[in-house]
Structures are given as C-alpha cells and as structure tokens.
Design an enzyme around this catalytic site. Structure first.
Site, PDB file in Angstrom:
ATOM      1  CG  HIS A 193       0.749   6.020  -0.664  1.00 34.17           C
ATOM      2  ND1 HIS A 193      -0.516   6.801  -1.001  1.00 34.17           N
ATOM      3  CD2 HIS A 193      -0.006   5.387   0.413  1.00 34.17           C
ATOM      4  CE1 HIS A 193      -1.785   6.671  -0.246  1.00 34.17           C
ATOM      5  NE2 HIS A 193      -1.279   5.936   0.387  1.00 34.17           N
ATOM      6  CG  HIS A 229      -1.750   1.190   1.325  1.00 37.32           C
ATOM      7  ND1 HIS A 229      -2.976   1.131   0.898  1.00 37.32           N
ATOM      8  CD2 HIS A 229      -1.537   2.451   1.941  1.00 37.32           C
ATOM      9  CE1 HIS A 229      -3.514   2.553   1.182  1.00 37.32           C
ATOM     10  NE2 HIS A 229      -2.694   3.332   1.790  1.00 37.32           N
ATOM     11  CD  GLU A 230       1.698   3.556   3.934  1.00 37.89           C
ATOM     12  OE1 GLU A 230       2.026   4.575   3.218  1.00 37.89           O
ATOM     13  OE2 GLU A 230       0.685   3.181   4.404  1.00 37.89           O
TER      14      GLU A 230
END
Length: 156
Positions: free
Chosen positions: A71, A67-68
C-alpha cells in the site's frame, strides 16, 4: 518488541523485498482488533497490531508488513494502492505478501437468561431488560442469570 525495533524491522523489510527505503513512522497500535495492520494515507505511517506478534510470531508480522508496504510504496508512486487494483495485486504476488491476514480468535460476551417457569435458557450478545419480555415457549417471566465469555468460533 518495541516501536524502535518495529521501525528497524520495517525499514529492513522494505529494503529487502521492495529495494526502496521506508521513510515514515512504523508503530504498534493495540486498539486494532480485526486487522493486522493499516497504512495511513494522510501521514504515510504504518500501524501494526501487536496481538499478531504475540499470537503468531515474527514471521506473520513480517507478512503483514509486506502487505502494508505494498500500500505504502504504490501510494507514494501514485499507482493503484487499493485492494481491488491490479497494481496492488501484482505487487503482492511479486513480494509474496498475503492479501488477507489470519483471523485472531476473539472473546465474545454473552448474557444468559432463564425462564422462571419452564427453565428455558436464552443467550444474547446484548443485554436486555427482562421485565419487558416473556418466554416464547410458556409466557413465563425471564430472569437474568450471568455474563459469560466464549470464543468467537463457539458463537457462530
């Protein structure tokens, strides 16, 4: 697991799922309480919550890393890196990353008060001065009893 191992794991996850290198720092931040990790826009570093490793294990930590990294890679490519952006949602789906992480159970401190006359119990999250208040049932004096810790799910 230490920061060195976390860095190596982050680089491996980036290569495996995104086929792109991770060239910045990955570290644990124990001050994170409500989130599994965060991507820092200014430095491009990623901080991970070590509590998720202890509670859920390495598999959930890798999910948060994916998920990170969504980003991270989208921001470096100057594409939509925010949660509401279509690019972000599409990349999450492609790599199989969750949009939100599992919630951690947190302990909450509650302060217990009792009426001297009718023995009614009051529970408050914030401590108060009992001399300034009276019982709502009988108008009697309120006395502080104790502080208790309960799990978050018991409060709501």
């Amino acid at each position: 697991m230490e920061n060195k191992e976390l860095q190596a794991l982050m680089e491996m996850v980036s290569e495996r799922y995104f086929r792109k290198p991770f060239r910045h720092q990955a570290r644990f931040n124990a001050r994170l309480k409500t989130t599994g990790g965060r991507y820092l826009l200014a430095s491009h570093d990623i901080e991970m919550n070590p509590h998720y490793l202890k509670v859920f294990g390495k598999v959930e930590l890798i999910e948060i890393m994916k998920h990170e990294l969504c980003h991270y890679h989208l921001h470096l490519e100057k594409r939509g890196y925010k949660h509401r952006d279509a690019d972000f949602r599409k990349l999450l789906e492609e790599v199989g990353a969750p949009r939100f992480c599992k919630p951690l159970e947190a302990a909450v401190r509650l302060h217990e008060y009792t009426c001297e006359d009718c023995s009614t119990h009051f529970m408050r999250k914030r401590r108060m001065n009992p001399d300034r208040y009276r019982c709502g049932k009988c108008g009697g004096r309120i006395r502080y009893r104790r502080q208790r810790e309960v799990m978050q799910r018991d409060v709501n």
